[in-house]
Design a protein around this motif. Structure first.
Motif, PDB file in Angstrom:
ATOM      1  N   GLU A  69      32.586  47.203  29.773  1.00  0.00           N
ATOM      2  CA  GLU A  69      33.152  48.048  30.814  1.00  0.00           C
ATOM      3  C   GLU A  69      34.128  47.217  31.635  1.00  0.00           C
ATOM      4  O   GLU A  69      34.043  45.997  31.675  1.00  0.00           O
ATOM      5  N   ALA A  70      35.050  47.925  32.276  1.00  0.00           N
ATOM      6  CA  ALA A  70      36.017  47.235  33.129  1.00  0.00           C
ATOM      7  C   ALA A  70      35.420  47.034  34.512  1.00  0.00           C
ATOM      8  O   ALA A  70      34.756  47.915  35.043  1.00  0.00           O
ATOM      9  N   ASP A  71      35.679  45.861  35.066  1.00  0.00           N
ATOM     10  CA  ASP A  71      35.329  45.599  36.452  1.00  0.00           C
ATOM     11  C   ASP A  71      36.507  46.115  37.274  1.00  0.00           C
ATOM     12  O   ASP A  71      37.557  45.475  37.350  1.00  0.00           O
ATOM     13  N   LEU A  72      36.357  47.290  37.834  1.00  0.00           N
ATOM     14  CA  LEU A  72      37.464  47.945  38.518  1.00  0.00           C
ATOM     15  C   LEU A  72      37.880  47.238  39.799  1.00  0.00           C
ATOM     16  O   LEU A  72      38.923  47.547  40.364  1.00  0.00           O
ATOM     17  N   TYR A  73      37.101  46.282  40.231  1.00  0.00           N
ATOM     18  CA  TYR A  73      37.494  45.464  41.387  1.00  0.00           C
ATOM     19  C   TYR A  73      38.702  44.594  41.025  1.00  0.00           C
ATOM     20  O   TYR A  73      39.570  44.347  41.848  1.00  0.00           O
ATOM     21  N   TYR A  74      38.764  44.142  39.756  1.00  0.00           N
ATOM     22  CA  TYR A  74      39.827  43.243  39.314  1.00  0.00           C
ATOM     23  C   TYR A  74      40.800  43.884  38.334  1.00  0.00           C
ATOM     24  O   TYR A  74      41.924  43.419  38.186  1.00  0.00           O
ATOM     25  N   CYS A  75      40.401  44.927  37.609  1.00  0.00           N
ATOM     26  CA  CYS A  75      41.254  45.537  36.576  1.00  0.00           C
ATOM     27  C   CYS A  75      42.536  46.078  37.213  1.00  0.00           C
ATOM     28  O   CYS A  75      42.486  46.860  38.153  1.00  0.00           O
ATOM     29  N   LYS A  76      43.688  45.660  36.638  1.00  0.00           N
ATOM     30  CA  LYS A  76      44.980  46.113  37.150  1.00  0.00           C
ATOM     31  C   LYS A  76      45.487  47.327  36.391  1.00  0.00           C
ATOM     32  O   LYS A  76      46.555  47.833  36.696  1.00  0.00           O
ATOM     33  N   GLY A  77      44.762  47.744  35.346  1.00  0.00           N
ATOM     34  CA  GLY A  77      45.143  48.939  34.598  1.00  0.00           C
ATOM     35  C   GLY A  77      46.291  48.716  33.639  1.00  0.00           C
ATOM     36  O   GLY A  77      47.057  49.648  33.376  1.00  0.00           O
ATOM     37  N   CYS A  78      46.413  47.530  33.095  1.00  0.00           N
ATOM     38  CA  CYS A  78      47.529  47.233  32.195  1.00  0.00           C
ATOM     39  C   CYS A  78      47.422  48.000  30.878  1.00  0.00           C
ATOM     40  O   CYS A  78      48.419  48.257  30.220  1.00  0.00           O
TER      41      CYS A  78
END
Length: 97
Positions: A69-78
């Motif tokens: 899963e993505a850590d949405l705290y750090y994920c920039k959505g690239c």
């Protein structure tokens, strides 16, 4: 030492903005930059870890069940994780306002 980005002041930066402390990016909520976020279909995820290996921000983490899963705290959505996932289990969806 600065404990969070809210505590960061101009005088806290070194000349030339030299990064003198490794791992200091943990204080910055880079996920706020994102306009799209990755959503994982756990039924399709085989736990190969390609998304984890190719994420340039190390914003993918392994869950206890072996999926990722993505850590949405750090994920920039690239979207690299979604583009490289060969099972197609990651979809990029627009962030809600």
């Amino acid at each position: 030492m600065v404990e969070s980005e809210r505590d960061l002041r101009c005088g806290d930066l070194e000349v030339g903005c030299v990064v003198s402390q490794p791992g200091n990016a943990r204080f910055y909520r880079t996920g706020d930059w994102r306009s799209f976020r990755p959503v994982v279909d756990r039924a399709k995820c085989i736990g190969c870890g390609v998304c984890y290996l190719l994420c340039p921000d190390m914003a993918i983490r392994r869950r206890a069940d072996g999926t990722f899963e993505a850590d949405l705290y750090y994920c920039k959505g690239c979207g690299i994780c979604a583009a490289e996932c060969f099972t197609g289990c990651i979809q990029m969806v627009p962030e809600e306002e």
